[in-house]
Design a protein around this motif. Sequence first.
Motif, mmCIF file in Angstrom:
data_model
loop_
_atom_site.group_PDB
_atom_site.id
_atom_site.type_symbol
_atom_site.label_atom_id
_atom_site.label_comp_id
_atom_site.label_asym_id
_atom_site.label_seq_id
_atom_site.Cartn_x
_atom_site.Cartn_y
_atom_site.Cartn_z
ATOM 1 N N PHE A 278 -11.656 -30.903 -19.992
ATOM 2 C CA PHE A 278 -12.031 -29.526 -18.647
ATOM 3 C C PHE A 278 -11.957 -28.654 -18.798
ATOM 4 O O PHE A 278 -12.646 -28.079 -18.180
ATOM 5 N N SER A 279 -11.756 -27.975 -19.843
ATOM 6 C CA SER A 279 -11.774 -26.389 -20.008
ATOM 7 C C SER A 279 -12.949 -26.135 -20.041
ATOM 8 O O SER A 279 -13.873 -26.977 -20.673
ATOM 9 N N PRO A 280 -13.383 -25.191 -19.415
ATOM 10 C CA PRO A 280 -14.470 -23.948 -19.129
ATOM 11 C C PRO A 280 -15.189 -23.876 -20.605
ATOM 12 O O PRO A 280 -15.939 -23.403 -20.487
ATOM 13 N N LEU A 281 -13.845 -23.229 -20.770
ATOM 14 C CA LEU A 281 -14.296 -22.531 -22.272
ATOM 15 C C LEU A 281 -13.546 -23.440 -23.684
ATOM 16 O O LEU A 281 -13.509 -24.581 -23.956
ATOM 17 N N PRO A 282 -14.809 -23.274 -24.642
ATOM 18 C CA PRO A 282 -14.230 -23.453 -26.148
ATOM 19 C C PRO A 282 -12.953 -23.670 -26.001
ATOM 20 O O PRO A 282 -12.598 -22.506 -25.591
ATOM 21 N N LEU A 283 -13.071 -24.611 -27.076
ATOM 22 C CA LEU A 283 -11.039 -24.952 -27.186
ATOM 23 C C LEU A 283 -11.137 -24.988 -29.098
ATOM 24 O O LEU A 283 -11.786 -25.580 -29.344
#
Length: 202
Positions: free
Chosen positions: A39-44
């Motif tokens: 669910f992270s909207p940013l690169p992880l």
Amino acid sequence: PVQWLANELDTSDYEMVIKTRHIDEETQFTELDWQLIRFSPLPLYLAADNKWRNNTNVLAALDLGSEKASKYCLNEAIIKAGLAYAKDYDSEFYACYTVHVSPFLRDLGIVFSDEQVINAFEKLPVAQRTLIEAHDLKDKLKIKAGVVEQVIPSVAAKLNADLVIMGSVGNTGIKGHLIGNTAEKVMKLLKTDILVLPPLGV
């Protein structure tokens, strides 16, 4: 943290989420890790608890068989990220693509993995071939036949990669929880640092 990232934070001010991962024989990821992957909207960036070694490499896992524009854009983002990391850390950059072969058919001898790889590059969609050629990566592209969650960790080990970059297709809901994303299956066998890029537009 996942809800805060998705709903309460202006993510335009940030480039990525960085989290450590502790690798042992029983578990490599916490529940929070999996939630961030989905669910992270940013690169992880998931950093393994082992130190980077000298003369290590960066590996990009690409899905080159799809004609979807979204897959092309995600592949392009993965390549650009990989080239940037390789430059910063003075590492070699490689990419890999898995030609899927059913383990059942392979074991029966109905499908021969070596034959699947021959001319595999020429059989890719034109846009995907052009993408590889535009970045001069044809000689750096490793094409293997098999099951992707086995191929990527195997190639990463052979290439001495300390960072593997891949995209998440963002399977959620019942489908995602039952079968898991390909990225999740791959990561269970990886001992490296991992950078997961979310679907573009998330």
